[in-house]
Design an enzyme around this catalytic site. Structure first.
Site, PDB file in Angstrom:
ATOM      1  CG  HIS A   1      33.738  20.864  -2.200  1.00  0.00           C
ATOM      2  ND1 HIS A   1      33.145  19.847  -2.927  1.00  0.00           N
ATOM      3  CD2 HIS A   1      32.787  21.812  -2.021  1.00  0.00           C
ATOM      4  CE1 HIS A   1      31.891  20.183  -3.198  1.00  0.00           C
ATOM      5  NE2 HIS A   1      31.646  21.366  -2.658  1.00  0.00           N
TER       6      HIS A   1
ATOM      7  CD  GLU B   1      35.771  17.562  -3.469  1.00  0.00           C
ATOM      8  OE1 GLU B   1      35.737  17.438  -2.232  1.00  0.00           O
ATOM      9  OE2 GLU B   1      34.955  18.267  -4.104  1.00  0.00           O
TER      10      GLU B   1
ATOM     11  CB  CYS C   1      29.556  19.374  -0.665  1.00  0.00           C
ATOM     12  SG  CYS C   1      28.798  21.005  -0.913  1.00  0.00           S
TER      13      CYS C   1
END
Ligand code: MN
Length: 228
Positions: free
Chosen positions: A205, A207, A97
């Site tokens: 994202h 994660e 990001c």
């Protein structure tokens, strides 16, 4: 010994740390004052540049769009120096990001400062809750490292479903990089350095998916490249 993955400080560390751990890496959160870039290079095996606030447009020679209200010159300077040093040393980099935007700026690229007012699109690039909500698809470039790592998760040959929490994106791509994923509205969603050992940025994202593992191959590829 699992490779030590340096994570630049940010406000949402736990998902990054857990994603690195589950991919077999040993996460180490940096701090700007205590971890000068040279020390990071000497003591870590890979660098993760996480998400966060906007990059100050001054760092790519532009005036500030009114929607850019929260910047940190200290954070920009630290992460830009870290990206340049890691790339020069051919240390693996995963940039997420804001991290991808920092990487692009560090290597001479520019950003779209405000997608809603500057890009014609009917996609939603800013779905904040829940963090793993699918926002749009991305089309992954065949033959790219991203395509190779995510091959089991690609549908129709080249499509990934991703979340999205950004109002900025890469505009002019830094030299030496290829675009390796785009959204259907043309927004750049991933970039990779052409000759580095591992230097990959994604605009979404990954994660936030550690519980369900959709993007574990991406973190595993990064950790594997950081294993010396
Ligand atoms: Mn997006």
């Amino acid at each position: 010994m699992p490779p030590v993955i340096a994570i630049a400080p940010c406000r949402t560390l736990p998902d990054y740390e857990e994603s690195v751990r589950r991919a077999g890496g040993n996460p180490r959160v940096l701090d700007w004052a205590g971890d000068p870039v040279a020390r990071v290079l000497a003591t870590c095996d890979g660098v993760l540049i996480p998400g966060g606030i906007d990059v100050n447009p001054a760092s790519y020679g532009q005036g500030v769009h009114p929607t850019v209200t929260d910047v940190s010159d200290e954070r920009d300077a630290y992460e830009i120096a870290l990206v340049r040093a890691a790339l020069a040393a051919d240390m693996p980099i995963l940039a997420i990001c804001r991290g991808m935007q920092v990487m692009n700026v560090a290597m001479g690229g520019t950003l779209v400062q405000d997608i809603p007012s500057q890009i014609e699109s009917d996609l939603k690039h800013a779905i904040v809750n829940p963090k793993n909500a699918i926002a749009h698809v991305v089309w992954v470039t065949p033959g790219s490292r991203l395509a190779e790592l995510m091959r089991e998760e690609l549908s129709e040959g080249d499509t990934l479903q991703v979340n999205s929490r950004h109002h900025q994106s890469v505009s002019r791509l830094a030299e030496g990089f290829d675009v390796t994923a785009t959204a259907p509205d043309g927004i750049i969603e991933a970039m990779e350095h052409r000759s580095a050992r591992f230097c990959l940025g994604v605009q979404w994202h990954p994660e936030n998916f550690w519980r369900t593992g959709e993007f574990r191959p991406l973190f595993e590829g990064f950790v594997a490249a950081s294993t010396t």
